[in-house]
Scaffold this active site. Structure first.
Site: not given
Ligand code: ADP
Length: 398
Positions: A7, A14, A92, A181, A209, A242, A284, A334, A383
């Site tokens: 990727n 990655k 990817r 995605h 997602h 975004r 987040m 998740e 992914e």
């Molecule tokens: P990417 O699009 O970079 O692959 P991810 O799917 O890894 O992103 O998601 C990243 C987001 O998930 C971030 O906003 C992060 O804060 C949030 N996140 C990860 N763990 C938690 C958690 N325990 N509680 C709230 N948000 C989380």
């Protein structure tokens, strides 16, 4: 057979080495700051304490791929003894346009078609091509397969993908909604039916997602009928950096009043908006921490995010004609149990209910009550595996 999944971003790469005998990840890693002073490389071999980490300038993706292959075959910290063990590379690729409705073997012809799509996603597409070319250069003769972020969404009907702009722009420039995605939405569309008790070709799903980049898809009988991202990944939900949906006239108004040009404006909408624009950071967790400490704007940011997800779920419940399940996945989906609860609380009038006893982090599967009118699921996305599976299937068919 082992598949190397790659990727590549504009300055990063990655990778995962996946053994397709049992679909297990053997090794993975990340090269950051490619072409920038201080390239950082990190490699680890899963299930062991073996690994390699160093900082050494790398000018381009070919140097990065060479470093990856050296690490994978390293005598002490590698995962394989020879490159012959790698059957093929799966890449990817951001944009398949309308050309690629499924994954494709990289040939001179397909590579030319992938290059022709660069204008639809200049930065990412060029980086993806650099990754493919680097593999061709460093491992001549090894098959490469391109797996497109857009391909799964190609089943969308025109009523979902046409913008209300002059039709000539679709005909001449292919301006339309594509969605992204795709590998994640496809993986979840394959997993979710196992928890619903219906076959995949008889399931109506709303897949959320929710990560740093976020998108929803509406899936009927395994096929996407709508998705929230558009010509680019900027459309739709509020994301880490975004904006998601905005009135396009906002751009002219801000530009006229700040002197920004269109590139600066788009950079602001892509990189400085969303959580990062409204609140303390693009993450987040930081926004949640600020809200917990009493920051009113952080609380409002979470409310904006939640409301946007709820609105899209409402719309996609119409798109699928009454969903069997709403699925949460990716970083926020998740891990953030509160986010799922907040989103679903807006659907209480439909009889959708989360079971607090099941809504536990790390608990994959159904998180709704038995009497919930629509099942709610939390599933871990993957992914890389769909990329490896497609690569294997295409190479096996050669
Ligand atoms: P990417 O699009 O970079 O692959 P991810 O799917 O890894 O992103 O998601 C990243 C987001 O998930 C971030 O906003 C992060 O804060 C949030 N996140 C990860 N763990 C938690 C958690 N325990 N509680 C709230 N948000 C989380």
């Amino acid at each position: 057979m082992k598949i190397l999944v790659i990727n590549s971003g504009s300055s990063s790469l990655k990778y995962q080495l996946i053994d397709m005998d049992d679909e297990s990840v053997k090794a993975k890693g990340l090269v950051e700051r490619i072409g920038i002073e201080g390239t950082h490389f990190k490699h680890s071999v899963l299930g062991t304490d073996k690994g390699i980490e160093f900082t050494r300038n790398m000018k381009n993706h070919s140097e990065a791929i060479s470093a990856v292959l050296e690490a994978l075959t390293d005598k002490d910290n590698g995962a394989i003894t020879s490159l012959d063990e790698i059957g093929a590379c799966g890449h990817r690729v951001l944009h398949g346009g309308e050309t690629f409705k499924e994954s494709a073997l990289v040939t001179p012809e397909t590579l030319a078609e992938i290059e022709a799509l660069v204008p639809l996603g200049p930065l990412h597409q060029k980086a993806n091509i650099a990754g493919i070319r680097a593999c061709q250069e460093v491992m001549p003769g090894k098959p490469n397969v391109a797996v497109f972020d857009t391909a799964f969404h190609q089943t969308m009907p025109p009523k979902a993908y046409l913008y209300g702009v002059p039709y000539e722009y679709y005909k001449t420039l292919k301006v339309r909604r594509y969605g992204f995605h795709g590998t994640s939405h496809r993986f979840i569309a394959g997993e979710a039916p196992k928890y619903i008790g219906k076959p995949a070709d008889a399931c109506k799903l709303i897949i959320c997602h929710l990560g740093n980049g976020s998108s929803l898809s509406a899936v009927v009988n395994g096929k996407v009928v709508d998705t929230s991202m558009g010509l680019t990944p900027l459309e739709g939900l509020l994301m880490g950096s975004r904006s998601g949906d905005v009135d396009p006239a906002v751009l002219e108004y801000i530009m006229d009043n700040t002197g920004m040009d269109i590139h600066e404006m788009l950079n602001t909408l892509n990189k400085k908006s969303g959580f990062a624009g409204l609140s303390v950071s693009s993450d987040m967790r930081d926004v949640k921490a600020a809200a917990a400490a009493g920051d009113e704007l952080a609380k409002e940011t979470i409310a904006v995010w939640t409301y946007r997800v709820q609105k899209y779920i409402g719309a996609y419940n119409v798109a699928v004609g009454g969903a069997d399940a709403i699925v949460f996945t990716a970083g926020i989906g998740e891990n953030d149990t509160q986010a799922a609860e907040d989103v679903i609380s807006g659907l209480a009038f439909l009889g959708v209910k989360i079971d607090p006893a099941k809504n536990v982090r790390g608990n994959a599967g159904v998180i709704s009550t038995d009497d919930s009118t629509i099942k709610v699921l939390r599933l871990a996305t993957n992914e890389e595996l769909p990329i490896a599976r497609d690569t294997l299937a295409i190479v096996n068919a050669l």
